[in-house]
Design a protein around this motif. Structure first.
Motif, PDB file in Angstrom:
ATOM      1  N   UNK A 443       0.841  -1.202   0.000  1.00 32.42           N
ATOM      2  CA  UNK A 443       0.000   0.000   0.000  1.00 32.42           C
ATOM      3  C   UNK A 443       0.877   1.254   0.000  1.00 32.42           C
ATOM      4  N   UNK A 444       0.550   2.207  -0.869  1.00 32.94           N
ATOM      5  CA  UNK A 444       1.248   3.490  -0.942  1.00 32.94           C
ATOM      6  C   UNK A 444       2.744   3.326  -1.160  1.00 32.94           C
ATOM      7  N   UNK A 445       3.088   2.399  -2.019  1.00 33.72           N
ATOM      8  CA  UNK A 445       4.496   2.121  -2.312  1.00 33.72           C
ATOM      9  C   UNK A 445       5.028   3.074  -3.381  1.00 33.72           C
ATOM     10  N   UNK A 446       6.294   3.442  -3.263  1.00 36.70           N
ATOM     11  CA  UNK A 446       6.998   4.132  -4.343  1.00 36.70           C
ATOM     12  C   UNK A 446       7.951   3.125  -4.967  1.00 36.70           C
ATOM     13  N   UNK A 447       7.660   2.778  -6.223  1.00 40.88           N
ATOM     14  CA  UNK A 447       8.504   1.793  -6.904  1.00 40.88           C
ATOM     15  C   UNK A 447       9.464   2.521  -7.831  1.00 40.88           C
ATOM     16  N   UNK A 537       0.449   3.030  -6.170  1.00 39.73           N
ATOM     17  CA  UNK A 537       1.890   2.764  -6.253  1.00 39.73           C
ATOM     18  C   UNK A 537       2.526   3.801  -7.162  1.00 39.73           C
ATOM     19  N   UNK A 538       3.380   4.607  -6.606  1.00 44.60           N
ATOM     20  CA  UNK A 538       4.050   5.647  -7.385  1.00 44.60           C
ATOM     21  C   UNK A 538       5.210   5.017  -8.154  1.00 44.60           C
ATOM     22  N   UNK A 539       5.323   5.320  -9.433  1.00 45.73           N
ATOM     23  CA  UNK A 539       6.382   4.757 -10.300  1.00 45.73           C
ATOM     24  C   UNK A 539       7.368   5.864 -10.653  1.00 45.73           C
ATOM     25  N   UNK A 540       8.653   5.597 -10.404  1.00 45.31           N
ATOM     26  CA  UNK A 540       9.693   6.560 -10.749  1.00 45.31           C
ATOM     27  C   UNK A 540      10.845   5.823 -11.411  1.00 45.31           C
ATOM     28  N   UNK A 541      11.630   6.553 -12.214  1.00 46.50           N
ATOM     29  CA  UNK A 541      12.787   5.957 -12.878  1.00 46.50           C
ATOM     30  C   UNK A 541      14.029   6.778 -12.553  1.00 46.50           C
ATOM     31  N   UNK A 542      15.106   6.083 -12.159  1.00 45.05           N
ATOM     32  CA  UNK A 542      16.366   6.735 -11.789  1.00 45.05           C
ATOM     33  C   UNK A 542      17.530   5.991 -12.437  1.00 45.05           C
ATOM     34  N   UNK A 543      18.658   6.674 -12.589  1.00 46.38           N
ATOM     35  CA  UNK A 543      19.938   6.046 -12.905  1.00 46.38           C
ATOM     36  C   UNK A 543      19.931   5.033 -14.017  1.00 46.38           C
TER      37      UNK A 543
END
Length: 770
Positions: A443-447, A537-543
């Motif tokens: 729940x409420x994860x940032x992936x 679920x928040x999706x972000x992309x890094x590196x």
């Protein structure tokens, strides 16, 4: 004398008391005459002019500086009285004695306008009517400071030079002990002869002479007394020899200070290299040779030549040489020059040795769980060592050929053997395809998605996050096949359950089940953004490691440390916002200098061909080539090059096949990041000890969420003086380093902060104080 009484205040008080009078029986004196035949007080006049507005000086005509000849002083005196100023004016007369004013008829012509003032004014002088000298005023009990001062000629000389420095010192701090030349010279150079010695060795005598002749002379005297060394007579090379030999306590302290931050004194190593090596005895311990940079350079040269010879060796010969050289040079791996970056070849040898050890362990492949477990425990260490070797070679660039040969002889066969073992297991039992079920969203994860986050890189990220106090766990799963971004990225996304594959897909890219729309052209990112409202679920992309690998090949190794640091900083920032963070990736990769072996695959047999996998035509006959099912649709079959071979030549960086490095992908989870650091345990500072610029703090209690820092102002984070604030390790001494030597002696504060930067505790200290 009260606690706040400085030399300046005491002197001004003494000077003004000379003008006190009984108004009932006396007229106010017109001025206070301050005669100074030996000009002992002259060095502090510029400073006193700002503190004593009624002070006027005999000298060349400089009205803005309240200085002028005798006739001008008479005029200035008249103007002062007409302005009805608070204090009686003071006339400082350098080079003039009281006796020279006494006989008016014999008074020098230039002083005659002042002669009659002796009858209307008063002298600031001793009770014996003699001029106040520095020594007399400092040692006299009744009208002076009543200090104990050594009466040697050296002290008298140092006293005059040190006077400007003494002005703002608290008198009470130095009462009770004898002031001598050494103490006074320390004050002139800032109280730190070690810093001055290092600055002299680094910048030469001009750096100190530019601070003034008094500073240079005090440094010379201190060296003679403290170091038993005369810089002018013996020179820098002899000083450099003493520094490396550490043949006394003060030279040992100087060496330790230098090694705390050798980059601050970047010219000293070149000086040390020019010193003549002593004759070491046969049984001298190697520790006595450590500090001699010329000896270290000789050892580095020999090691470099030995490593260069490996380009023509077999695997067994390489392993034997690396082991023997490691045994010979292992003592240098803990030398101060290694920590200072002066031993690149011994650092390279250390990683080659780790590579030898890691590649000797093959592990087993009884089943998919044991294969993954062995790689998580041991296998990744070979990748880490090989990557470290590549990083160093990118920096050194002098042994590219032999070291690249070592990697191809030792590391490449290990990679190939491990890949073939895995591929054999895949021919005997189904490849695990549980990645979607194992990555169910919290729940409420940032992936956070990192393209190409290989397991050994994730181990380094994991360690750095732990050091920063995060509650982090590292696990792994098997990637989707083939190990390409088009297949793997959707598989680790929160919308994986909404996707499927087309049996006729030519680019291994899935589609949306409900609409049949392909994820090509940025569609995946759009549906991920839309899905955030329903999946929470928040999706972000890094590196993007994969992009750097394809663009740079072997040079990726050089850029990885910077990518990792940025990734850690970003995760740390996000951990303050999200209760759960999950870092996922699509695939790993293989990296080898010179490229992987090529397997020929005629174009007529394939619909599409990547580095490590290919899509066959329906009519193609593959013979011995092993085929696999596409993750998104088992009816779509593809082939993977055997071992670590490629279908294209010259590929140093590649993925898409089946190997431990490509298919065992990491999952980093930071759970309840804020809650895990919310509890503040009882914490107290038990002791503070300074060793030069290094502070050792004894802290009781606390937890790893807390930060220890050194600041000028305890509540302002912009006043931090430490090279790097440290995360608190409970019930262990905390060591912080101050980089700026100019802060020695300054008052500062040891502060303990919570995870939000709030001040929990502070304690005052003085930098460098023993």
């Amino acid at each position: 004398m009260n606690k706040a009484m400085t030399f300046r205040k005491a002197f001004i008080s003494s000077l003004r008391k000379a003008g006190q009078y009984n108004s009932e029986i006396q007229e106010a004196p017109c001025c206070i005459l301050w005669t100074d035949e030996e000009r002992q007080w002259e060095p502090i006049i510029p400073s006193l002019l700002a503190s004593i507005p009624e002070l006027f000086v005999l000298g060349d005509y400089e009205p803005d500086g309240r200085q002028g000849p005798a006739i001008w002083l008479r005029c200035a005196l008249q103007g002062h009285h007409e302005g009805r100023k608070e204090h009686i004016p003071v006339l400082y007369l350098p080079g003039v004695s009281r006796s020279s004013l006494r006989a008016v008829e014999n008074c020098p012509r230039l002083l005659q306008p002042l002669a009659e003032l002796q009858y209307r004014g008063v002298f600031w002088s001793q009770e014996s009517a003699k001029d106040w000298t520095l020594l007399a005023w400092m040692t006299t009990a009744r009208r002076g400071l009543n200090l104990q001062v050594d009466r040697s000629n050296a002290t008298r000389q140092a006293l005059k030079s040190a006077l400007p420095v003494l002005l703002d010192k608290d008198v009470q701090e130095i009462q009770g002990f004898i002031l001598d030349a050494e103490w006074l010279n320390r004050q002139i150079i800032g109280g730190d002869p070690v810093r001055e010695m290092l600055q002299w060795l680094n910048d030469g005598e001009n750096a100190l002479k530019n601070k003034g002749e008094a500073h240079w002379k005090s440094f010379l005297e201190l060296c003679k007394g403290t170091y038993r060394f005369d810089p002018e007579e013996r020179g820098m090379l002899e000083a450099a020899a003493h520094l490396q030999a550490q043949d006394s306590d003060i030279w040992r302290q100087t060496w330790e200070r230098f090694m705390e931050n050798p980059s601050r004194y970047g010219n000293i190593p070149s000086l040390l290299r020019r010193t003549e090596l002593p004759e070491f005895g046969l049984f001298d311990p190697v520790e006595t040779k450590f500090c001699w940079l010329a000896w270290n350079d000789h050892e580095e040269k020999g090691l470099k030549e030995a490593l260069a010879a490996m380009k023509n060796m077999t695997a067994g010969e390489m392993q034997k040489l690396i082991r023997s050289e490691y045994e010979r040079h292992s003592c240098r791996m803990v030398s101060p020059w290694t920590a200072a970056g002066e031993c690149p070849w011994v650092r390279l040898l250390e990683q080659l040795y780790h590579l030898v050890l890691a590649t000797e362990k093959s592990g087993s492949a009884a089943n998919w769980d044991s294969l993954r477990h062995h790689y998580e425990q041991e296998g990744w260490k070979a990748d880490k060592a090989a990557l470290a070797v590549m990083q160093m070679v990118c920096e050194l660039q002098e042994l590219n050929e032999p070291v690249h040969t070592v990697l191809r002889v030792l590391y490449l066969p290990w990679l190939d053997t491990a890949a073939r073992r895995m591929q054999k297991l895949a021919s005997e039992s189904p490849y695990p395809e549980t990645i979607c079920t194992e990555l169910v969203s919290f729940p409420e994860e940032c992936r956070i998605f990192v393209d190409g986050l290989r397991y050994d890189i994730a181990r380094e990220v994991f360690g750095k996050l732990q050091e920063r106090g995060l509650d982090v766990a590292l696990t792994s799963v098997y990637s989707a096949l083939p190990s390409l971004t088009a297949t793997g990225k959707p598989a680790v996304s929160p919308v994986a359950s909404q996707l499927e594959g087309d049996a006729d897909e030519k680019d291994f890219c899935p589609r949306i089940q409900k609409t049949g729309q392909s994820l090509k052209g940025g569609v995946l990112n759009r549906i991920l953004e839309q899905a955030q409202e329903t999946t929470l679920c928040r999706w972000m992309e890094l590196g993007n490691i994969d992009h750097e690998g394809h663009a740079k090949g072997i040079r990726l190794a050089k850029h990885l440390p910077g990518i990792i640091d940025e990734m850690v900083d970003d995760i740390l920032t996000l951990s303050r916002k999200y209760s759960v963070i999950r870092v996922v990736t699509d695939h790993g990769w293989l990296l080898i200098p010179g490229g992987f072996p090529k397997v020929e695959l005629p174009a007529c047999l394939v619909e599409g061909k990547w580095g490590r996998c290919a899509l066959p035509k329906e009519s193609a006959i593959w013979g011995d080539h092993q085929s696999y099912s596409w993750f998104w649709n088992g009816q779509c079959r593809f082939t993977i090059a055997a071992g670590v071979a490629c279908y294209r030549a010259g590929m140093e960086y590649c993925h898409g096949g089946m190997s431990l490095q490509e298919c065992i992908i990491p999952v980093l989870t930071v759970k309840n990041a804020q809650a895990s650091r919310a509890t503040v345990n009882h914490v107290s500072i038990q002791g503070i000890v300074w060793k030069g610029l290094r502070c050792v703090i004894d802290i009781e209690g606390g937890d790893t969420s807390m930060i220890v820092d050194i600041r000028r102002s305890p509540a302002k984070n912009t006043t931090s003086l430490a090279v790097s604030p440290k995360q608190l390790a409970p019930d262990q001494p905390q060591k912080l380093l101050i980089e700026n030597e100019d802060t020695l002696g300054e008052e500062a504060y040891i502060v303990i902060l919570d995870q939000n930067g709030n001040l929990l505790l502070q304690a005052s200290t003085r930098i460098g104080e023993r």
